[in-house]
Write a protein that holds these residues in place. Structure first.
Motif, PDB file in Angstrom:
ATOM      1  N   VAL A  25      46.056  48.426  16.792  1.00  0.00           N
ATOM      2  CA  VAL A  25      45.449  48.468  18.124  1.00  0.00           C
ATOM      3  C   VAL A  25      44.507  47.290  18.316  1.00  0.00           C
ATOM      4  O   VAL A  25      44.549  46.599  19.335  1.00  0.00           O
ATOM      5  CB  VAL A  25      44.705  49.809  18.344  1.00  0.00           C
ATOM      6  N   ASP A  26      43.657  47.031  17.324  1.00  0.00           N
ATOM      7  CA  ASP A  26      42.698  45.938  17.413  1.00  0.00           C
ATOM      8  C   ASP A  26      43.405  44.585  17.498  1.00  0.00           C
ATOM      9  O   ASP A  26      42.933  43.672  18.167  1.00  0.00           O
ATOM     10  CB  ASP A  26      41.753  45.980  16.208  1.00  0.00           C
ATOM     11  N   ALA A  27      44.548  44.452  16.838  1.00  0.00           N
ATOM     12  CA  ALA A  27      45.300  43.192  16.866  1.00  0.00           C
ATOM     13  C   ALA A  27      45.974  42.963  18.222  1.00  0.00           C
ATOM     14  O   ALA A  27      46.093  41.822  18.665  1.00  0.00           O
ATOM     15  CB  ALA A  27      46.344  43.188  15.750  1.00  0.00           C
ATOM     16  N   ILE A  28      46.378  44.025  18.889  1.00  0.00           N
ATOM     17  CA  ILE A  28      47.095  43.899  20.163  1.00  0.00           C
ATOM     18  C   ILE A  28      46.138  43.752  21.343  1.00  0.00           C
ATOM     19  O   ILE A  28      46.360  42.931  22.236  1.00  0.00           O
ATOM     20  CB  ILE A  28      48.015  45.119  20.386  1.00  0.00           C
ATOM     21  N   MET A  29      45.088  44.535  21.348  1.00  0.00           N
ATOM     22  CA  MET A  29      44.182  44.579  22.492  1.00  0.00           C
ATOM     23  C   MET A  29      43.068  43.539  22.340  1.00  0.00           C
ATOM     24  O   MET A  29      42.741  43.125  21.240  1.00  0.00           O
ATOM     25  CB  MET A  29      43.588  45.981  22.638  1.00  0.00           C
ATOM     26  N   ASP A  30      42.513  43.127  23.469  1.00  0.00           N
ATOM     27  CA  ASP A  30      41.437  42.139  23.453  1.00  0.00           C
ATOM     28  C   ASP A  30      40.062  42.758  23.212  1.00  0.00           C
ATOM     29  O   ASP A  30      39.163  42.097  22.704  1.00  0.00           O
ATOM     30  CB  ASP A  30      41.419  41.366  24.777  1.00  0.00           C
ATOM     31  N   ARG A  31      39.890  43.996  23.589  1.00  0.00           N
ATOM     32  CA  ARG A  31      38.617  44.695  23.373  1.00  0.00           C
ATOM     33  C   ARG A  31      38.927  46.148  23.026  1.00  0.00           C
ATOM     34  O   ARG A  31      39.726  46.792  23.699  1.00  0.00           O
ATOM     35  CB  ARG A  31      37.748  44.635  24.624  1.00  0.00           C
ATOM     36  N   VAL A  32      38.269  46.647  21.979  1.00  0.00           N
ATOM     37  CA  VAL A  32      38.392  48.043  21.565  1.00  0.00           C
ATOM     38  C   VAL A  32      36.979  48.560  21.365  1.00  0.00           C
ATOM     39  O   VAL A  32      36.213  47.994  20.584  1.00  0.00           O
ATOM     40  CB  VAL A  32      39.213  48.189  20.261  1.00  0.00           C
ATOM     41  N   GLU A  33      36.612  49.633  22.094  1.00  0.00           N
ATOM     42  CA  GLU A  33      35.246  50.131  22.008  1.00  0.00           C
ATOM     43  C   GLU A  33      35.201  51.632  22.254  1.00  0.00           C
ATOM     44  O   GLU A  33      36.089  52.195  22.889  1.00  0.00           O
ATOM     45  CB  GLU A  33      34.362  49.410  23.025  1.00  0.00           C
ATOM     46  N   LEU A  34      34.174  52.254  21.721  1.00  0.00           N
ATOM     47  CA  LEU A  34      33.917  53.666  22.002  1.00  0.00           C
ATOM     48  C   LEU A  34      33.046  53.755  23.240  1.00  0.00           C
ATOM     49  O   LEU A  34      32.064  53.021  23.355  1.00  0.00           O
ATOM     50  CB  LEU A  34      33.209  54.325  20.823  1.00  0.00           C
ATOM     51  N   VAL A  35      33.408  54.657  24.159  1.00  0.00           N
ATOM     52  CA  VAL A  35      32.613  54.863  25.364  1.00  0.00           C
ATOM     53  C   VAL A  35      32.362  56.352  25.544  1.00  0.00           C
ATOM     54  O   VAL A  35      33.175  57.185  25.157  1.00  0.00           O
ATOM     55  CB  VAL A  35      33.305  54.281  26.623  1.00  0.00           C
ATOM     56  N   ASP A  36      31.222  56.666  26.111  1.00  0.00           N
ATOM     57  CA  ASP A  36      30.865  58.055  26.393  1.00  0.00           C
ATOM     58  C   ASP A  36      31.369  58.429  27.779  1.00  0.00           C
ATOM     59  O   ASP A  36      31.060  57.761  28.762  1.00  0.00           O
ATOM     60  CB  ASP A  36      29.347  58.216  26.329  1.00  0.00           C
ATOM     61  N   VAL A  37      32.161  59.477  27.842  1.00  0.00           N
ATOM     62  CA  VAL A  37      32.653  60.002  29.113  1.00  0.00           C
ATOM     63  C   VAL A  37      32.300  61.482  29.137  1.00  0.00           C
ATOM     64  O   VAL A  37      32.847  62.276  28.369  1.00  0.00           O
ATOM     65  CB  VAL A  37      34.187  59.807  29.263  1.00  0.00           C
ATOM     66  N   ASP A  38      31.330  61.836  29.969  1.00  0.00           N
ATOM     67  CA  ASP A  38      30.880  63.227  30.095  1.00  0.00           C
ATOM     68  C   ASP A  38      30.479  63.841  28.753  1.00  0.00           C
ATOM     69  O   ASP A  38      30.803  64.984  28.446  1.00  0.00           O
ATOM     70  CB  ASP A  38      31.957  64.087  30.756  1.00  0.00           C
ATOM     71  N   GLY A  39      29.779  63.045  27.936  1.00  0.00           N
ATOM     72  CA  GLY A  39      29.264  63.557  26.673  1.00  0.00           C
ATOM     73  C   GLY A  39      30.258  63.562  25.527  1.00  0.00           C
ATOM     74  O   GLY A  39      29.928  64.015  24.431  1.00  0.00           O
ATOM     75  N   ARG A  40      31.453  63.071  25.737  1.00  0.00           N
ATOM     76  CA  ARG A  40      32.470  63.000  24.681  1.00  0.00           C
ATOM     77  C   ARG A  40      32.887  61.549  24.493  1.00  0.00           C
ATOM     78  O   ARG A  40      32.942  60.784  25.447  1.00  0.00           O
ATOM     79  CB  ARG A  40      33.722  63.815  25.051  1.00  0.00           C
ATOM     80  N   LEU A  41      33.180  61.183  23.251  1.00  0.00           N
ATOM     81  CA  LEU A  41      33.592  59.814  22.983  1.00  0.00           C
ATOM     82  C   LEU A  41      35.073  59.615  23.287  1.00  0.00           C
ATOM     83  O   LEU A  41      35.906  60.440  22.937  1.00  0.00           O
ATOM     84  CB  LEU A  41      33.330  59.447  21.533  1.00  0.00           C
ATOM     85  N   HIS A  42      35.345  58.519  23.957  1.00  0.00           N
ATOM     86  CA  HIS A  42      36.708  58.074  24.237  1.00  0.00           C
ATOM     87  C   HIS A  42      36.855  56.678  23.637  1.00  0.00           C
ATOM     88  O   HIS A  42      35.887  55.917  23.585  1.00  0.00           O
ATOM     89  CB  HIS A  42      36.972  57.975  25.739  1.00  0.00           C
ATOM     90  N   LEU A  43      38.050  56.352  23.229  1.00  0.00           N
ATOM     91  CA  LEU A  43      38.326  55.004  22.774  1.00  0.00           C
ATOM     92  C   LEU A  43      38.899  54.242  23.951  1.00  0.00           C
ATOM     93  O   LEU A  43      39.893  54.651  24.543  1.00  0.00           O
ATOM     94  CB  LEU A  43      39.317  55.019  21.616  1.00  0.00           C
ATOM     95  N   ARG A  44      38.224  53.166  24.336  1.00  0.00           N
ATOM     96  CA  ARG A  44      38.670  52.325  25.466  1.00  0.00           C
ATOM     97  C   ARG A  44      39.189  51.008  24.912  1.00  0.00           C
ATOM     98  O   ARG A  44      38.518  50.340  24.137  1.00  0.00           O
ATOM     99  CB  ARG A  44      37.528  52.065  26.426  1.00  0.00           C
ATOM    100  N   CYS A  45      40.383  50.674  25.328  1.00  0.00           N
ATOM    101  CA  CYS A  45      41.017  49.429  24.916  1.00  0.00           C
ATOM    102  C   CYS A  45      41.361  48.638  26.165  1.00  0.00           C
ATOM    103  O   CYS A  45      41.880  49.191  27.127  1.00  0.00           O
ATOM    104  CB  CYS A  45      42.295  49.714  24.143  1.00  0.00           C
ATOM    105  N   ILE A  46      41.088  47.351  26.099  1.00  0.00           N
ATOM    106  CA  ILE A  46      41.341  46.481  27.253  1.00  0.00           C
ATOM    107  C   ILE A  46      42.213  45.311  26.822  1.00  0.00           C
ATOM    108  O   ILE A  46      41.948  44.671  25.789  1.00  0.00           O
ATOM    109  CB  ILE A  46      40.024  45.960  27.852  1.00  0.00           C
ATOM    110  N   LYS A  47      43.250  45.067  27.587  1.00  0.00           N
ATOM    111  CA  LYS A  47      44.124  43.911  27.405  1.00  0.00           C
ATOM    112  C   LYS A  47      43.916  43.045  28.634  1.00  0.00           C
ATOM    113  O   LYS A  47      44.277  43.425  29.739  1.00  0.00           O
ATOM    114  CB  LYS A  47      45.586  44.363  27.302  1.00  0.00           C
ATOM    115  N   PHE A  48      43.258  41.907  28.435  1.00  0.00           N
ATOM    116  CA  PHE A  48      42.955  41.027  29.570  1.00  0.00           C
ATOM    117  C   PHE A  48      44.230  40.469  30.180  1.00  0.00           C
ATOM    118  O   PHE A  48      45.171  40.129  29.465  1.00  0.00           O
ATOM    119  CB  PHE A  48      42.031  39.888  29.164  1.00  0.00           C
ATOM    120  N   ALA A  49      44.224  40.336  31.507  1.00  0.00           N
ATOM    121  CA  ALA A  49      45.350  39.721  32.203  1.00  0.00           C
ATOM    122  C   ALA A  49      45.366  38.249  31.856  1.00  0.00           C
ATOM    123  O   ALA A  49      44.328  37.611  31.763  1.00  0.00           O
ATOM    124  CB  ALA A  49      45.211  39.918  33.713  1.00  0.00           C
ATOM    125  N   ARG A  50      46.496  37.717  31.684  1.00  0.00           N
ATOM    126  CA  ARG A  50      46.625  36.304  31.318  1.00  0.00           C
ATOM    127  C   ARG A  50      47.224  35.540  32.467  1.00  0.00           C
ATOM    128  O   ARG A  50      48.038  35.913  33.166  1.00  0.00           O
ATOM    129  CB  ARG A  50      47.518  36.143  30.100  1.00  0.00           C
TER     130      ARG A  50
END
Length: 116
Positions: free
Chosen positions: A91-116
């Motif tokens: 996942v880290d190799a494919i996506m440009d950003r991988v981070e944990l985010v809080d959504v309503d008190g629960r952790l979600h993994l957010r991955c972003i692939k920048f538009a090129r």
């Protein structure tokens, strides 16, 4: 795990509807598969939420039930002889950003692939 195929197909339909290339569709499907598998295996969750959408920045994937990842560092290169443990590295190799985010008190993994 029985619904993973349906999730992958939903991701493909969503991405294609937003004019994603075949390459991007395949990458998003792989990332969602790896994240969903990790969430199910390591968090013993009964349900999982996967949100995939395109925005002005690129592609965003949010996967619920990431509480088990709190405090983890970015993945290192896995042991080539290990039978598992490559998911987050992929996942880290494919996506440009991988981070944990809080959504309503629960952790979600957010991955972003920048538009090129």
């Amino acid at each position: 795990m029985s619904q993973l195929g349906a999730v992958r197909e939903h991701v493909a339909r969503t991405a294609r509807a937003a004019n994603a290339s075949d390459d991007i569709v395949e990458q998003l499907q792989l990332v969602v598969s790896e994240l969903a598998t990790n969430a199910i295996q390591y968090n013993n969750c009964g349900t999982l939420t996967v949100d995939v959408h395109a925005d002005d920045v690129g592609w965003v994937i949010d996967v619920s039930n990431a509480d088990g990842l709190a405090g983890m560092d970015l993945p290192a290169l896995p042991d080539p002889s290990a039978l598992s443990g490559r998911g987050l590295y992929i996942v880290d190799a494919i996506m440009d950003r991988v981070e944990l985010v809080d959504v309503d008190g629960r952790l979600h993994l957010r991955c972003i692939k920048f538009a090129r």
